[in-house]
Scaffold this motif. Sequence first.
Motif, PDB file in Angstrom:
ATOM      1  N   ALA A 145      40.529  76.436  45.035  1.00 22.30           N
ATOM      2  CA  ALA A 145      39.081  76.648  44.950  1.00 22.30           C
ATOM      3  C   ALA A 145      38.755  78.138  45.056  1.00 22.30           C
ATOM      4  O   ALA A 145      37.966  78.664  44.254  1.00 22.30           O
ATOM      5  CB  ALA A 145      38.369  75.861  46.057  1.00 22.30           C
ATOM      6  N   SER A 146      39.375  78.801  46.000  1.00 29.66           N
ATOM      7  CA  SER A 146      39.149  80.235  46.181  1.00 29.66           C
ATOM      8  C   SER A 146      39.530  81.007  44.927  1.00 29.66           C
ATOM      9  O   SER A 146      38.798  81.894  44.470  1.00 29.66           O
ATOM     10  CB  SER A 146      39.965  80.715  47.383  1.00 29.66           C
TER      11      SER A 146
ATOM     12  N   THR B 261      33.603  76.664  45.808  1.00 27.49           N
ATOM     13  CA  THR B 261      33.803  76.071  47.127  1.00 27.49           C
ATOM     14  C   THR B 261      34.738  74.866  47.027  1.00 27.49           C
ATOM     15  O   THR B 261      34.942  74.315  45.940  1.00 27.49           O
ATOM     16  CB  THR B 261      32.460  75.598  47.727  1.00 27.49           C
ATOM     17  N   ASP B 262      35.252  74.448  48.162  1.00 27.42           N
ATOM     18  CA  ASP B 262      36.094  73.240  48.208  1.00 27.42           C
ATOM     19  C   ASP B 262      35.315  72.021  47.707  1.00 27.42           C
ATOM     20  O   ASP B 262      35.861  71.175  46.998  1.00 27.42           O
ATOM     21  CB  ASP B 262      36.564  72.958  49.647  1.00 27.42           C
ATOM     22  N   THR B 263      34.050  71.940  48.070  1.00 28.67           N
ATOM     23  CA  THR B 263      33.206  70.822  47.660  1.00 28.67           C
ATOM     24  C   THR B 263      33.042  70.790  46.141  1.00 28.67           C
ATOM     25  O   THR B 263      33.139  69.728  45.520  1.00 28.67           O
ATOM     26  CB  THR B 263      31.821  70.915  48.335  1.00 28.67           C
TER      27      THR B 263
ATOM     28  N   GLN C  80      47.445  74.602  48.286  1.00 30.80           N
ATOM     29  CA  GLN C  80      46.392  73.866  48.972  1.00 30.80           C
ATOM     30  C   GLN C  80      45.124  73.933  48.119  1.00 30.80           C
ATOM     31  O   GLN C  80      44.852  74.932  47.452  1.00 30.80           O
ATOM     32  CB  GLN C  80      46.124  74.481  50.340  1.00 30.80           C
TER      33      GLN C  80
ATOM     34  N   LYS D 249      42.078  74.312  48.988  1.00 31.32           N
ATOM     35  CA  LYS D 249      41.160  75.400  49.371  1.00 31.32           C
ATOM     36  C   LYS D 249      41.587  76.719  48.725  1.00 31.32           C
ATOM     37  O   LYS D 249      40.751  77.550  48.388  1.00 31.32           O
ATOM     38  CB  LYS D 249      41.067  75.542  50.894  1.00 31.32           C
ATOM     39  N   HIS D 250      42.896  76.903  48.505  1.00 29.43           N
ATOM     40  CA  HIS D 250      43.373  78.115  47.845  1.00 29.43           C
ATOM     41  C   HIS D 250      43.071  78.075  46.345  1.00 29.43           C
ATOM     42  O   HIS D 250      42.734  79.102  45.744  1.00 29.43           O
ATOM     43  CB  HIS D 250      44.866  78.307  48.081  1.00 29.43           C
TER      44      HIS D 250
ATOM     45  N   ASN E 212      37.396  86.293  55.250  1.00 25.15           N
ATOM     46  CA  ASN E 212      37.873  85.068  54.605  1.00 25.15           C
ATOM     47  C   ASN E 212      38.951  85.401  53.573  1.00 25.15           C
ATOM     48  O   ASN E 212      38.841  86.399  52.857  1.00 25.15           O
ATOM     49  CB  ASN E 212      36.716  84.355  53.895  1.00 25.15           C
TER      50      ASN E 212
END
Length: 193
Positions: A173-174, A179-181, A168, A170-171, A67
Amino acid sequence: MAKEALIAFIQSNIPVWGSALTNIIDHFDKRTIKKNEFFLKEGQISNDYFFLEEGCMRAFTHDPDGNEVTTFFYARNRYVFEVSSLFMQTVSTENIQAITDCHGYSITFETLNKLFHSSPEFREFGRMMLVKSFAVFKQRTLELINKSAEERYENLINTDREIFKYAQLKHIASYLGITDTSLSRIRREYVKK
């Protein structure tokens, strides 16, 4: 005069003018890195130091499951380089990729070293960049331990709001280690404040 942003950046870090400043900036070449193009790929040895005048980049690596994990964002008026690979001339385990078209100025490792040895002003500039890089790294490491996800999110908004225009979710969040949630929940709660 060309390279105004580069000049302002250098002068904001060290007091340098005249021929010493000209000598430094003359070693930097204009460079464009297109959206999605890699500045550095995992497995390569870094050869460039880049001043990012316009645009945004993302550094990332992969966890043991493959990931992507975002390790850093670079916004305009920042320097971009992978310190271990560049200065140790070792293979990078990190990727640095443009998330927008990026414009700026680069200098090769070989030229960087020649300038370090020939220019006391540039040596001081280099020292300052390494100290600042270490301080940012240390602060980020500590924040992942001693700050909540909400605090890390708020800090990113306060220090690098521009990232939210280009990266983005998701990036982001990472990068925040969530998490994205969780990021969606934090964003909803932050707006209510």
